[in-house]
Design a protein around this motif. Structure first.
Motif, PDB file in Angstrom:
ATOM      1  N   THR A 138       0.862  -1.164   0.018  1.00 33.86           N
ATOM      2  CA  THR A 138      -0.086   0.001  -0.074  1.00 33.86           C
ATOM      3  C   THR A 138       1.136   1.326  -0.088  1.00 33.86           C
ATOM      4  O   THR A 138       0.484   2.348  -1.141  1.00 33.86           O
ATOM      5  N   LEU A 139       1.882   1.323   0.842  1.00 25.94           N
ATOM      6  CA  LEU A 139       3.013   2.471   0.704  1.00 25.94           C
ATOM      7  C   LEU A 139       3.433   2.394  -0.670  1.00 25.94           C
ATOM      8  O   LEU A 139       3.415   3.621  -1.293  1.00 25.94           O
ATOM      9  N   LEU A 140       3.641   1.333  -1.564  1.00 24.63           N
ATOM     10  CA  LEU A 140       4.638   1.221  -2.458  1.00 24.63           C
ATOM     11  C   LEU A 140       3.525   2.175  -3.161  1.00 24.63           C
ATOM     12  O   LEU A 140       3.800   3.165  -4.633  1.00 24.63           O
ATOM     13  N   GLY A 141       2.261   1.487  -3.129  1.00 27.08           N
ATOM     14  CA  GLY A 141       1.416   2.094  -4.232  1.00 27.08           C
ATOM     15  C   GLY A 141       0.729   3.565  -4.152  1.00 27.08           C
ATOM     16  O   GLY A 141       1.079   4.404  -4.533  1.00 27.08           O
ATOM     17  N   LEU A 142       0.986   4.053  -2.691  1.00 28.70           N
ATOM     18  CA  LEU A 142       0.385   5.903  -2.444  1.00 28.70           C
ATOM     19  C   LEU A 142       1.624   6.456  -3.285  1.00 28.70           C
ATOM     20  O   LEU A 142       1.710   7.531  -3.431  1.00 28.70           O
ATOM     21  N   TRP A 143       3.381   6.089  -2.726  1.00 33.12           N
ATOM     22  CA  TRP A 143       4.102   7.057  -3.346  1.00 33.12           C
ATOM     23  C   TRP A 143       4.211   6.826  -4.934  1.00 33.12           C
ATOM     24  O   TRP A 143       4.847   7.953  -5.729  1.00 33.12           O
ATOM     25  N   ARG A 144       3.829   5.531  -5.795  1.00 32.66           N
ATOM     26  CA  ARG A 144       4.203   5.341  -7.037  1.00 32.66           C
ATOM     27  C   ARG A 144       2.720   6.584  -7.570  1.00 32.66           C
ATOM     28  O   ARG A 144       2.815   7.376  -8.319  1.00 32.66           O
ATOM     29  N   ALA A 145       1.751   6.489  -6.386  1.00 35.71           N
ATOM     30  CA  ALA A 145       0.553   7.418  -7.011  1.00 35.71           C
ATOM     31  C   ALA A 145       1.003   8.975  -7.133  1.00 35.71           C
ATOM     32  O   ALA A 145       0.269   9.281  -7.393  1.00 35.71           O
ATOM     33  N   GLY A 146       1.555   9.678  -6.301  1.00 40.25           N
ATOM     34  CA  GLY A 146       1.823  10.560  -6.471  1.00 40.25           C
ATOM     35  C   GLY A 146       3.114  11.019  -7.062  1.00 40.25           C
ATOM     36  O   GLY A 146       3.734  11.675  -6.675  1.00 40.25           O
ATOM     37  N   ARG A 147       4.231  10.453  -7.673  1.00 37.49           N
ATOM     38  CA  ARG A 147       5.426  10.960  -8.124  1.00 37.49           C
ATOM     39  C   ARG A 147       4.919  10.943  -8.952  1.00 37.49           C
ATOM     40  O   ARG A 147       6.399  11.187  -9.452  1.00 37.49           O
ATOM     41  N   ILE A 148       4.532  11.272 -10.346  1.00 38.76           N
ATOM     42  CA  ILE A 148       4.496  11.974 -11.366  1.00 38.76           C
ATOM     43  C   ILE A 148       4.743  13.638 -11.378  1.00 38.76           C
ATOM     44  O   ILE A 148       4.703  14.655 -10.737  1.00 38.76           O
ATOM     45  N   ARG A 149       5.874  14.015 -11.868  1.00 37.55           N
ATOM     46  CA  ARG A 149       6.155  15.234 -12.468  1.00 37.55           C
ATOM     47  C   ARG A 149       6.189  16.074 -13.919  1.00 37.55           C
ATOM     48  O   ARG A 149       6.235  14.838 -14.386  1.00 37.55           O
ATOM     49  N   VAL A 150       5.436  16.751 -13.689  1.00 41.49           N
ATOM     50  CA  VAL A 150       5.390  17.798 -14.654  1.00 41.49           C
ATOM     51  C   VAL A 150       6.335  19.074 -14.152  1.00 41.49           C
ATOM     52  O   VAL A 150       6.174  19.978 -14.223  1.00 41.49           O
ATOM     53  N   ALA A 151       7.049  19.353 -16.145  1.00 40.24           N
ATOM     54  CA  ALA A 151       8.467  20.175 -15.951  1.00 40.24           C
ATOM     55  C   ALA A 151       7.698  20.676 -17.275  1.00 40.24           C
ATOM     56  O   ALA A 151       8.038  19.532 -18.200  1.00 40.24           O
ATOM     57  N   VAL A 152       8.547  21.918 -16.966  1.00 32.69           N
ATOM     58  CA  VAL A 152       8.462  22.603 -18.988  1.00 32.69           C
ATOM     59  C   VAL A 152      10.393  22.734 -18.914  1.00 32.69           C
ATOM     60  O   VAL A 152      10.616  24.064 -17.941  1.00 32.69           O
ATOM     61  N   THR A 153      10.596  22.363 -19.437  1.00 35.62           N
ATOM     62  CA  THR A 153      12.464  22.598 -19.240  1.00 35.62           C
ATOM     63  C   THR A 153      13.386  21.501 -20.485  1.00 35.62           C
ATOM     64  O   THR A 153      12.942  20.946 -21.491  1.00 35.62           O
ATOM     65  N   GLY A 154      14.301  22.948 -20.498  1.00 35.66           N
ATOM     66  CA  GLY A 154      14.945  22.652 -22.276  1.00 35.66           C
ATOM     67  C   GLY A 154      14.011  22.840 -23.331  1.00 35.66           C
ATOM     68  O   GLY A 154      13.508  23.985 -23.057  1.00 35.66           O
ATOM     69  N   GLY A 155      13.430  22.392 -24.526  1.00 34.28           N
ATOM     70  CA  GLY A 155      12.499  22.524 -25.332  1.00 34.28           C
ATOM     71  C   GLY A 155      11.288  21.934 -24.936  1.00 34.28           C
ATOM     72  O   GLY A 155      10.683  21.491 -26.115  1.00 34.28           O
ATOM     73  N   GLU A 156      10.952  20.950 -24.172  1.00 38.13           N
ATOM     74  CA  GLU A 156      10.351  20.238 -23.549  1.00 38.13           C
ATOM     75  C   GLU A 156       9.440  21.067 -22.574  1.00 38.13           C
ATOM     76  O   GLU A 156       9.208  21.363 -21.807  1.00 38.13           O
ATOM     77  N   LEU A 157       7.651  19.590 -23.320  1.00 37.58           N
ATOM     78  CA  LEU A 157       7.099  19.946 -22.167  1.00 37.58           C
ATOM     79  C   LEU A 157       7.108  17.907 -21.527  1.00 37.58           C
ATOM     80  O   LEU A 157       7.606  17.304 -22.229  1.00 37.58           O
ATOM     81  N   VAL A 158       7.312  17.509 -19.902  1.00 35.40           N
ATOM     82  CA  VAL A 158       7.765  16.792 -19.487  1.00 35.40           C
ATOM     83  C   VAL A 158       6.598  15.911 -18.635  1.00 35.40           C
ATOM     84  O   VAL A 158       6.594  17.161 -17.415  1.00 35.40           O
ATOM     85  N   VAL A 159       6.224  14.997 -18.885  1.00 34.96           N
ATOM     86  CA  VAL A 159       5.275  14.637 -18.391  1.00 34.96           C
ATOM     87  C   VAL A 159       5.347  13.281 -17.651  1.00 34.96           C
ATOM     88  O   VAL A 159       4.851  12.452 -18.061  1.00 34.96           O
ATOM     89  N   ASP A 160       5.785  12.593 -16.226  1.00 30.07           N
ATOM     90  CA  ASP A 160       6.337  11.445 -15.800  1.00 30.07           C
ATOM     91  C   ASP A 160       7.200  10.955 -16.916  1.00 30.07           C
ATOM     92  O   ASP A 160       8.630  11.381 -17.368  1.00 30.07           O
ATOM     93  N   ASP A 161       7.219   9.495 -17.730  1.00 32.73           N
ATOM     94  CA  ASP A 161       8.200   9.004 -18.559  1.00 32.73           C
ATOM     95  C   ASP A 161       7.842  10.017 -20.442  1.00 32.73           C
ATOM     96  O   ASP A 161       8.805   9.792 -21.347  1.00 32.73           O
ATOM     97  N   ALA A 162       6.924  10.705 -20.625  1.00 36.88           N
ATOM     98  CA  ALA A 162       6.323  10.442 -21.554  1.00 36.88           C
ATOM     99  C   ALA A 162       6.989  12.310 -21.561  1.00 36.88           C
ATOM    100  O   ALA A 162       6.710  13.606 -21.012  1.00 36.88           O
ATOM    101  N   HIS A 163       7.808  13.142 -22.968  1.00 39.52           N
ATOM    102  CA  HIS A 163       7.568  14.234 -23.631  1.00 39.52           C
ATOM    103  C   HIS A 163       7.596  14.763 -25.182  1.00 39.52           C
ATOM    104  O   HIS A 163       7.788  13.547 -25.962  1.00 39.52           O
ATOM    105  N   ILE A 164       6.934  15.779 -24.487  1.00 31.85           N
ATOM    106  CA  ILE A 164       7.215  16.039 -25.842  1.00 31.85           C
ATOM    107  C   ILE A 164       7.506  17.617 -26.557  1.00 31.85           C
ATOM    108  O   ILE A 164       7.750  18.595 -25.881  1.00 31.85           O
ATOM    109  N   PRO A 165       8.266  18.044 -28.123  1.00 31.94           N
ATOM    110  CA  PRO A 165       9.189  19.244 -27.827  1.00 31.94           C
ATOM    111  C   PRO A 165       8.322  20.070 -28.678  1.00 31.94           C
ATOM    112  O   PRO A 165       6.405  20.241 -28.651  1.00 31.94           O
ATOM    113  N   LEU A 166       8.679  21.373 -27.766  1.00 29.70           N
ATOM    114  CA  LEU A 166       7.131  22.137 -27.479  1.00 29.70           C
ATOM    115  C   LEU A 166       6.991  22.806 -29.335  1.00 29.70           C
ATOM    116  O   LEU A 166       6.280  23.932 -29.623  1.00 29.70           O
TER     117      LEU A 166
END
Length: 155
Positions: free
Chosen positions: A51-79
């Protein structure tokens, strides 16, 4: 220029952690039901850490605009493929994920976060029309994306 123009984690609210552990403990108690031997300790040793592992995984998603990309967890797209970014409130998010949804849209949404951003995509090689990404500060995220897109494509 900073490494990340925008970055956030879609963490769980604090109150979901004790609720999740309580549910796991209750389920372990149901499996145990006063039995001896392995059934006395195994449900607790397995269910609570899972349960603790599942809760940690559910709240680990990172959203960032870095370099020339939008990064959402493992997915990324060039701007360069982004045409627009629209901040959504709870009602707009519900509309876009419900009645107004598109079957090919890329969605990363967390129900405990009310806001979101719709990122409109124009990539001839990709049938995805838009991304919907949960954000605690959708106006700021959409503003950063729009500013980066405008800077890359001056008109």
């Amino acid at each position: 220029m900073a490494t990340d123009d925008y970055a956030e984690r879609l963490r769980l609210p604090w109150w979901l952690w004790p609720c999740g552990v309580a549910v796991a403990a209750l389920l372990a108690l149901e499996v145990w039901m006063g039995a001896g031997g392995v059934r006395a300790w195994l449900p607790f040793v397995v269910l609570i850490p899972l349960t603790l592992l599942g809760l940690w995984r559910a709240g680990r998603i990172r959203v960032a605009v870095t370099g020339g990309e939008l990064v959402v967890d493992d997915a990324h797209i060039p701007l360069s493929f982004v045409t627009d970014a629209v901040p959504l409130d709870a009602a707009g998010k519900r509309e876009l994920l419900g009645v107004g949804s598109h079957e090919l849209a890329f969605v990363v949404q967390r129900p405990w976060i009310s806001g979101a951003v719709q990122v409109v995509i124009d990539d001839p090689a990709d049938p995805t029309p838009y991304w919907v990404v949960s954000s605690r500060d959708p106006v700021r995220l959409a503003g950063v994306i729009s500013a980066r897109v405008s800077a890359a494509h001056p008109q």
